[in-house]
Motif scaffolding. Structure first.
Motif, PDB file in Angstrom:
ATOM      1  N   UNK A  39       0.843  -1.185   0.000  1.00  0.00           N
ATOM      2  CA  UNK A  39       0.000   0.000   0.000  1.00  0.00           C
ATOM      3  C   UNK A  39       0.883   1.241   0.000  1.00  0.00           C
ATOM      4  N   UNK A  40       2.121   1.044  -0.454  1.00  0.00           N
ATOM      5  CA  UNK A  40       3.109   2.108  -0.286  1.00  0.00           C
ATOM      6  C   UNK A  40       2.789   3.353  -1.100  1.00  0.00           C
ATOM      7  N   UNK A  41       2.172   3.167  -2.242  1.00  0.00           N
ATOM      8  CA  UNK A  41       1.989   4.311  -3.123  1.00  0.00           C
ATOM      9  C   UNK A  41       1.098   5.376  -2.478  1.00  0.00           C
ATOM     10  N   UNK A  42       0.003   4.938  -1.887  1.00  0.00           N
ATOM     11  CA  UNK A  42      -0.892   5.888  -1.222  1.00  0.00           C
ATOM     12  C   UNK A  42      -0.258   6.435   0.031  1.00  0.00           C
ATOM     13  N   UNK A  43       0.354   5.540   0.784  1.00  0.00           N
ATOM     14  CA  UNK A  43       0.841   5.927   2.103  1.00  0.00           C
ATOM     15  C   UNK A  43       2.117   6.749   2.033  1.00  0.00           C
ATOM     16  N   UNK A  44       2.919   6.567   1.009  1.00  0.00           N
ATOM     17  CA  UNK A  44       4.176   7.314   0.908  1.00  0.00           C
ATOM     18  C   UNK A  44       3.944   8.811   1.033  1.00  0.00           C
ATOM     19  N   UNK A 103      10.779   6.160  -4.745  1.00  0.00           N
ATOM     20  CA  UNK A 103      10.685   4.735  -4.432  1.00  0.00           C
ATOM     21  C   UNK A 103      10.544   4.577  -2.923  1.00  0.00           C
ATOM     22  N   UNK A 104       9.451   3.960  -2.516  1.00  0.00           N
ATOM     23  CA  UNK A 104       9.149   3.851  -1.090  1.00  0.00           C
ATOM     24  C   UNK A 104      10.236   3.084  -0.337  1.00  0.00           C
ATOM     25  N   UNK A 105      10.749   2.019  -0.929  1.00  0.00           N
ATOM     26  CA  UNK A 105      11.748   1.214  -0.228  1.00  0.00           C
ATOM     27  C   UNK A 105      13.048   1.999  -0.037  1.00  0.00           C
ATOM     28  N   UNK A 106      13.416   2.765  -1.059  1.00  0.00           N
ATOM     29  CA  UNK A 106      14.623   3.605  -0.947  1.00  0.00           C
ATOM     30  C   UNK A 106      14.436   4.665   0.129  1.00  0.00           C
ATOM     31  N   UNK A 107      13.266   5.244   0.143  1.00  0.00           N
ATOM     32  CA  UNK A 107      12.951   6.265   1.125  1.00  0.00           C
ATOM     33  C   UNK A 107      13.030   5.670   2.530  1.00  0.00           C
ATOM     34  N   UNK A 108      12.465   4.485   2.689  1.00  0.00           N
ATOM     35  CA  UNK A 108      12.490   3.809   3.984  1.00  0.00           C
ATOM     36  C   UNK A 108      13.941   3.589   4.438  1.00  0.00           C
ATOM     37  N   UNK A 109      14.756   3.043   3.544  1.00  0.00           N
ATOM     38  CA  UNK A 109      16.152   2.759   3.900  1.00  0.00           C
ATOM     39  C   UNK A 109      16.894   4.034   4.303  1.00  0.00           C
TER      40      UNK A 109
END
Ligand code: FEO
Length: 131
Positions: A39-44, A103-109
């Motif tokens: 659900x990363x796209x909405x939540x990002x 990119x949500x995963x990059x942002x998270x990292x």
């Protein structure tokens, strides 16, 4: 996806600032959970917006306490804050313009690494100077 976990050794000895840091961890973990739930796209965008606001608030409060205490490392610390604030603000701008470019995963990292490292290094340096 691993969560960023608060541990007591991250405490800066100021309860209020520890609570701020825990809130920042919560926001990063919300993003991680959204990625796992696909659900990363909405939540990002939502998390980014809240994170940017909270980062500015936290940095402002932390810098005010350092200033009031006459902490000598304030100027260097402020530079770290500005670089981080500019980076997440730019990510928010990029997201608003074109959500697919963030990119949500990059942002998270990035966020997880930056927060833990900053608290362990720069924030720990004012421990004992401010209360
Ligand atoms: Fe807690 Fe320097 O940020």
């Amino acid at each position: 996806m691993a969560q960023v976990v608060w541990t007591d050794d991250l405490s800066v000895g100021v309860e209020r600032l520890d609570e701020h840091h825990k809130r920042l961890f919560d926001l990063v973990n919300q993003l991680g959970q959204a990625i796992q739930a696909q659900d990363a796209k909405t939540t990002t965008g939502q998390v980014l917006g809240e994170l940017v606001r909270y980062v500015y608030y936290h940095f402002g409060e932390e810098e005010r306490l350092m200033h009031d205490a006459g902490y000598g490392g304030l100027n260097d610390h402020r530079k770290h804050h500005r670089a981080m604030a500019d980076h997440v603000r730019q990510m928010e701008i990029n997201y608003d313009r074109a959500p697919d470019t963030v990119a949500a995963a990059e942002l998270y990292d990035f966020l997880a690494d930056w927060l833990v490292n900053h608290i362990r290094s720069e924030d720990q340096m004012y421990r004992g100077y401010i209360s």
